[in-house]
Scaffold this motif. Structure first.
Motif, PDB file in Angstrom:
ATOM      1  N   ASP A  99      47.331  49.352  36.440  1.00 40.45           N
ATOM      2  CA  ASP A  99      45.984  49.019  35.950  1.00 40.45           C
ATOM      3  C   ASP A  99      45.983  47.794  35.034  1.00 40.45           C
ATOM      4  O   ASP A  99      45.099  47.645  34.186  1.00 40.45           O
ATOM      5  CB  ASP A  99      45.346  50.228  35.262  1.00 40.45           C
ATOM      6  CG  ASP A  99      46.127  50.671  34.033  1.00 40.45           C
ATOM      7  OD1 ASP A  99      47.177  50.049  33.745  1.00 40.45           O
ATOM      8  OD2 ASP A  99      45.694  51.624  33.363  1.00 40.45           O
ATOM      9  N   ASP A 107      34.561  49.533  31.373  1.00 42.88           N
ATOM     10  CA  ASP A 107      35.730  48.857  30.847  1.00 42.88           C
ATOM     11  C   ASP A 107      35.621  47.368  31.171  1.00 42.88           C
ATOM     12  O   ASP A 107      35.436  46.984  32.326  1.00 42.88           O
ATOM     13  CB  ASP A 107      36.974  49.477  31.498  1.00 42.88           C
ATOM     14  CG  ASP A 107      38.239  48.775  31.078  1.00 42.88           C
ATOM     15  OD1 ASP A 107      38.739  49.114  30.007  1.00 42.88           O
ATOM     16  OD2 ASP A 107      38.701  47.882  31.813  1.00 42.88           O
ATOM     17  N   ALA A 108      35.723  46.505  30.148  1.00 44.34           N
ATOM     18  CA  ALA A 108      35.463  45.072  30.347  1.00 44.34           C
ATOM     19  C   ALA A 108      36.451  44.434  31.325  1.00 44.34           C
ATOM     20  O   ALA A 108      36.061  43.614  32.164  1.00 44.34           O
ATOM     21  CB  ALA A 108      35.507  44.351  29.004  1.00 44.34           C
ATOM     22  N   SER A 109      37.733  44.815  31.242  1.00 44.89           N
ATOM     23  CA  SER A 109      38.707  44.161  32.133  1.00 44.89           C
ATOM     24  C   SER A 109      38.524  44.641  33.575  1.00 44.89           C
ATOM     25  O   SER A 109      38.737  43.880  34.523  1.00 44.89           O
ATOM     26  CB  SER A 109      40.135  44.365  31.642  1.00 44.89           C
ATOM     27  OG  SER A 109      40.401  45.732  31.497  1.00 44.89           O
ATOM     28  N   THR A 117      41.459  46.140  41.302  1.00 47.41           N
ATOM     29  CA  THR A 117      42.260  45.260  40.449  1.00 47.41           C
ATOM     30  C   THR A 117      42.458  43.930  41.184  1.00 47.41           C
ATOM     31  O   THR A 117      42.236  43.844  42.390  1.00 47.41           O
ATOM     32  CB  THR A 117      43.667  45.859  40.198  1.00 47.41           C
ATOM     33  OG1 THR A 117      44.254  46.186  41.467  1.00 47.41           O
ATOM     34  CG2 THR A 117      43.598  47.096  39.328  1.00 47.41           C
ATOM     35  N   HIS A 134      44.722  44.889  34.697  1.00 49.71           N
ATOM     36  CA  HIS A 134      43.660  44.090  35.299  1.00 49.71           C
ATOM     37  C   HIS A 134      43.884  42.596  35.111  1.00 49.71           C
ATOM     38  O   HIS A 134      44.304  42.152  34.049  1.00 49.71           O
ATOM     39  CB  HIS A 134      42.304  44.495  34.715  1.00 49.71           C
ATOM     40  CG  HIS A 134      41.834  45.813  35.235  1.00 49.71           C
ATOM     41  ND1 HIS A 134      41.345  45.964  36.509  1.00 49.71           N
ATOM     42  CD2 HIS A 134      41.826  47.047  34.673  1.00 49.71           C
ATOM     43  CE1 HIS A 134      41.021  47.230  36.713  1.00 49.71           C
ATOM     44  NE2 HIS A 134      41.318  47.916  35.610  1.00 49.71           N
ATOM     45  N   GLY A 135      43.593  41.838  36.154  1.00 52.48           N
ATOM     46  CA  GLY A 135      43.747  40.384  36.107  1.00 52.48           C
ATOM     47  C   GLY A 135      45.102  39.919  36.625  1.00 52.48           C
ATOM     48  O   GLY A 135      45.226  38.818  37.163  1.00 52.48           O
ATOM     49  N   ASP A 146      32.805  34.553  32.104  1.00 53.60           N
ATOM     50  CA  ASP A 146      32.902  34.020  30.738  1.00 53.60           C
ATOM     51  C   ASP A 146      31.527  33.735  30.142  1.00 53.60           C
ATOM     52  O   ASP A 146      31.290  33.949  28.957  1.00 53.60           O
ATOM     53  CB  ASP A 146      33.716  32.709  30.722  1.00 53.60           C
ATOM     54  CG  ASP A 146      35.187  32.956  30.953  1.00 53.60           C
ATOM     55  OD1 ASP A 146      35.618  34.123  30.796  1.00 53.60           O
ATOM     56  OD2 ASP A 146      35.907  32.000  31.295  1.00 53.60           O
ATOM     57  N   ARG A 176      35.550  42.754  34.920  1.00 49.91           N
ATOM     58  CA  ARG A 176      35.931  41.378  35.229  1.00 49.91           C
ATOM     59  C   ARG A 176      36.636  41.301  36.586  1.00 49.91           C
ATOM     60  O   ARG A 176      36.404  40.400  37.377  1.00 49.91           O
ATOM     61  CB  ARG A 176      36.843  40.855  34.106  1.00 49.91           C
ATOM     62  CG  ARG A 176      36.995  39.363  34.100  1.00 49.91           C
ATOM     63  CD  ARG A 176      37.897  38.938  32.961  1.00 49.91           C
ATOM     64  NE  ARG A 176      38.182  37.517  33.073  1.00 49.91           N
ATOM     65  CZ  ARG A 176      37.407  36.570  32.556  1.00 49.91           C
ATOM     66  NH1 ARG A 176      36.339  36.889  31.880  1.00 49.91           N
ATOM     67  NH2 ARG A 176      37.717  35.301  32.724  1.00 49.91           N
ATOM     68  N   ASP A 177      37.502  42.271  36.864  1.00 48.72           N
ATOM     69  CA  ASP A 177      38.170  42.281  38.176  1.00 48.72           C
ATOM     70  C   ASP A 177      37.163  42.532  39.304  1.00 48.72           C
ATOM     71  O   ASP A 177      37.308  41.981  40.403  1.00 48.72           O
ATOM     72  CB  ASP A 177      39.294  43.326  38.210  1.00 48.72           C
ATOM     73  CG  ASP A 177      40.649  42.698  37.886  1.00 48.72           C
ATOM     74  OD1 ASP A 177      40.715  41.444  37.783  1.00 48.72           O
ATOM     75  OD2 ASP A 177      41.633  43.444  37.747  1.00 48.72           O
TER      76      ASP A 177
END
Ligand code: ASP
Ligand code: MG
Length: 321
Positions: free
Chosen positions: A170, A126-128, A217, A172-173, A67, A131-132
């Motif tokens: 896929d 890819d941002a997500s 993931t 993500h999160g 974040d 993040r993973d």
């Protein structure tokens, strides 16, 4: 004393037991020492497949890191140092400056480089997915650390990255486990793993999986429970042992309610209803793969391994007291 592993013991002859250790069990040196002892003892009676979470608090740190960083190099670097320090300290506290520590250092460095890259994100990333990759770091640092500690303790062990076993979509999160490819990959992996005669304990990263394309993931907060349950089902394990810092499941949170009662035993139906309602402190889907295959769960305490804990069993085997 349970017998130790020996080179003439066939791995395949032993029942598989999945042992999952949560973040509070592996987040401090005394807990980690107990975890090593518990695993070593299990090798005397079964083939343990170990699943670990990140050290307690690290996944929360990684969420904050993702974040706050937003591409800023200095912020990324501060978080990388913070996370590195946590694991390096744990390693030193358990094994001192010995060979296990120096073996772990390059793994730590490589993982921290990945974290740095994922935090800074690159053009076209890819941002997500990035993040993973950040979130996965806690487990990816813990599995090799625990394997190194076990090996230093005379118990052959190797880390396993769950992206080779657990296939997900896929999302993500909060990705969903795809059962059939996961079952196939896990069974093929374990067949190969148990070809050697000596028992080598696999220490698998909880919480993470990969898409068909191989992108990492995560399967939702608290997801190591679900990782462990999924592997237990795929390997037709005799049971899942879920080790935490509490000596079983309680009717209410024992930390905040004096009238909380420990549950001695409960059946899947009851446990599933409560888990889905967020009452038993487990990932809400944990019991689904286990109930489908009647694989019992034993919830146990890392600091009191002799305590009775709580058993979750198929309805037919419930003993009413
Ligand atoms: N480390 C992850 C989390 O904190 C997964 C887990 O602990 O089960 O959510
Ligand atoms: Mg957890």
């Amino acid at each position: 004393m349970p017998e130790r592993s020996s080179s003439c013991t066939s791995q395949r002859a032993r029942p598989v037991r999945v042992l999952k250790f949560g973040g509070t069990s592996v987040g401090a040196a005394d807990g980690l020492r107990n975890v090593c002892r518990i695993i070593r003892d299990a090798v005397g009676t079964c083939h343990p497949v170990v699943v670990v979470s990140a050290a307690s608090g690290v996944t929360d740190d990684l969420v904050r890191a993702a974040d706050e960083t937003r591409g800023d190099r200095a912020t990324a670097e501060a978080w990388v140092r913070h996370v590195g320090r946590r694991y390096r300290t744990l390693a030193k506290e358990v094994v001192g400056d010995g060979p296990a520590c120096s073996q772990y250092e390059p793994v730590l460095q490589a993982e921290l480089s990945e974290l740095r890259r994922a935090l800074q994100g690159g053009a076209g990333t890819d941002a997500s997915a990035a993040r993973d990759a950040v979130m996965a770091t806690g487990e990816r640092l813990m599995a090799p650390l625990l394997a190194a500690l076990l090996a230093a303790d005379g118990c052959p062990a190797r880390p396993v990255d769950a992206t080779a076993l657990i296939r997900t979509d896929d999302a993500h999160g909060d990705a969903t486990v795809q059962w059939e490819p996961t079952r196939q990959q896990t069974r093929a992996w374990f067949r190969e793993w148990t070809e050697a005669t000596e028992i080598v304990v696999p220490v698998v990263t909880g919480f993470i999986g990969a898409t068909a394309e191989g992108t990492t993931t995560t399967i939702g907060r608290g997801g190591s429970d679900l990782s462990a349950a999924t592997l237990a089902r795929a390997l037709e394990a005799e049971r899942l042992e879920r080790w935490t810092n509490v000596d079983g499941l309680y009717t209410r949170d024992p930390a905040t309610h004096d009238d909380a009662r420990r549950l001695h035993q409960l059946d899947f139906e009851q446990a599933r209803t409560w888990t889905k309602a967020g009452r038993l402190g487990m990932h809400p889907c944990t019991l689904d793969p286990l109930a489908a295959a009647d694989i019992p769960v034993h919830v146990r305490c890392t600091h009191r391994p002799d305590a009775e804990g709580t058993r979750i069993v198929p309805a037919a085997s419930t003993v009413h007291s």
